[in-house]
Enzyme design. Sequence first.
Site, PDB file in Angstrom:
ATOM      1  N   GLU A  15       0.837  -1.211   0.000  1.00 17.53           N
ATOM      2  CA  GLU A  15       0.000   0.000   0.000  1.00 17.53           C
ATOM      3  C   GLU A  15       0.866   1.253   0.000  1.00 17.53           C
ATOM      4  OE1 GLU A  15      -2.848   1.403  -0.019  1.00 17.53           O
ATOM      5  OE2 GLU A  15      -4.438  -0.041   0.411  1.00 17.53           O
ATOM      6  N   ARG A  98      -7.322   1.522  13.605  1.00 16.97           N
ATOM      7  CA  ARG A  98      -5.939   1.726  13.205  1.00 16.97           C
ATOM      8  C   ARG A  98      -5.905   2.727  12.051  1.00 16.97           C
ATOM      9  NH1 ARG A  98      -4.771  -0.040   8.146  1.00 16.97           N
ATOM     10  NH2 ARG A  98      -5.718  -1.948   7.350  1.00 16.97           N
ATOM     11  N   ASN A 100      -4.965   4.081   8.376  1.00 17.02           N
ATOM     12  CA  ASN A 100      -4.842   3.495   7.049  1.00 17.02           C
ATOM     13  C   ASN A 100      -4.173   4.532   6.139  1.00 17.02           C
ATOM     14  OD1 ASN A 100      -5.399   1.092   5.488  1.00 17.02           O
ATOM     15  ND2 ASN A 100      -6.936   2.267   4.374  1.00 17.02           N
ATOM     16  N   ASN A 145      -9.290   5.847   2.594  1.00 20.62           N
ATOM     17  CA  ASN A 145      -8.261   5.483   1.633  1.00 20.62           C
ATOM     18  C   ASN A 145      -7.733   6.685   0.863  1.00 20.62           C
ATOM     19  OD1 ASN A 145      -6.986   2.897   1.296  1.00 20.62           O
ATOM     20  ND2 ASN A 145      -9.036   2.035   1.345  1.00 20.62           N
ATOM     21  N   ASP A 195      -9.509   2.331  -4.078  1.00 25.91           N
ATOM     22  CA  ASP A 195      -8.586   2.255  -2.931  1.00 25.91           C
ATOM     23  C   ASP A 195      -7.668   3.480  -2.958  1.00 25.91           C
ATOM     24  OD1 ASP A 195      -6.777   1.535  -0.965  1.00 25.91           O
ATOM     25  OD2 ASP A 195      -6.733  -0.572  -1.513  1.00 25.91           O
TER      26      ASP A 195
END
Length: 289
Positions: A15, A98, A100, A145, A195
Amino acid sequence: MNVELVIDAKATLGEGAIWDARRKRLYWVDIPEGEVHVYDPADETDQAIAIGQPVGTVVPRRSGGLMLAVEHGFAALDLETHKLAILNDPEDNLPDNRFNDGKCDPAGRFWAGTMNADRRPEGSLYCMDTDHSVRRMFGGTTCSNGIVWSLDQSSMYYIDTPTRQVDAFDYDVESGEIANRRVTITVPEEMGKPDGMTIDAEGMLWIAMWEGSRVTRWDPCDGSLLQTIRIPALRVTSCAFGGENLDELYITTARTRMTATQLAEQPHAGGVFRVHPGVRGVEAFEFVG
Ligand code: ZN
């Protein structure tokens, strides 16, 4: 389109691709493995730095080293000593969340969102200012995202993946404030889920498609799809322009939750790929604080 495998990383969840134009390196993360990767295309080496906790995204820091959004908070990583320093954790009361994805805005602030482990819509988007204070910009997100700013710095684009949408906001570069949220792109179901996201020199948005085996190019003004590039991995997670002339698109993918059959068909899932899409990108913003 020639899709080149540049790192056969077999990442669990690659990512956060971002090109550091000053140091001519690509940074990316493997979120659950807690790894920050530094790829040098000059000698084709990829260095993994284990930071000891999940890491959602990475951005370069002007004063040196990197900034990270780690499992619990905004952090600084020293690239010499590999020492991690947590600078601000705005959710120390929310252990099931958490951090991202995230990126820096044109003023050098670091924006990153959180997500709940059980996919409840209890995440928020945060903005860490250059003095390390943190603002909560909005809540109610499920899987925060892609985030990017328009070339004229008047708009911010943002993806909360399950919505299948790109939302636009009016953006004030002086204050960092955002307003007037509206939907600008709606992704059809068969293309996968939006994403990570970046912007090219023509102001068009490039979006990686989770479970869509592709990256896509969109016009944020009318929401139309302009281009599709197929990637030999089901879960495509982020993309970033890089290279000397910013004319290469680096693409991260994931290996997580694939069946044995899928892995046999897509042996390079979890790799980092590169294409020459025929358009240039723009330099990513660094964290200024
Ligand atoms: Zn993502």
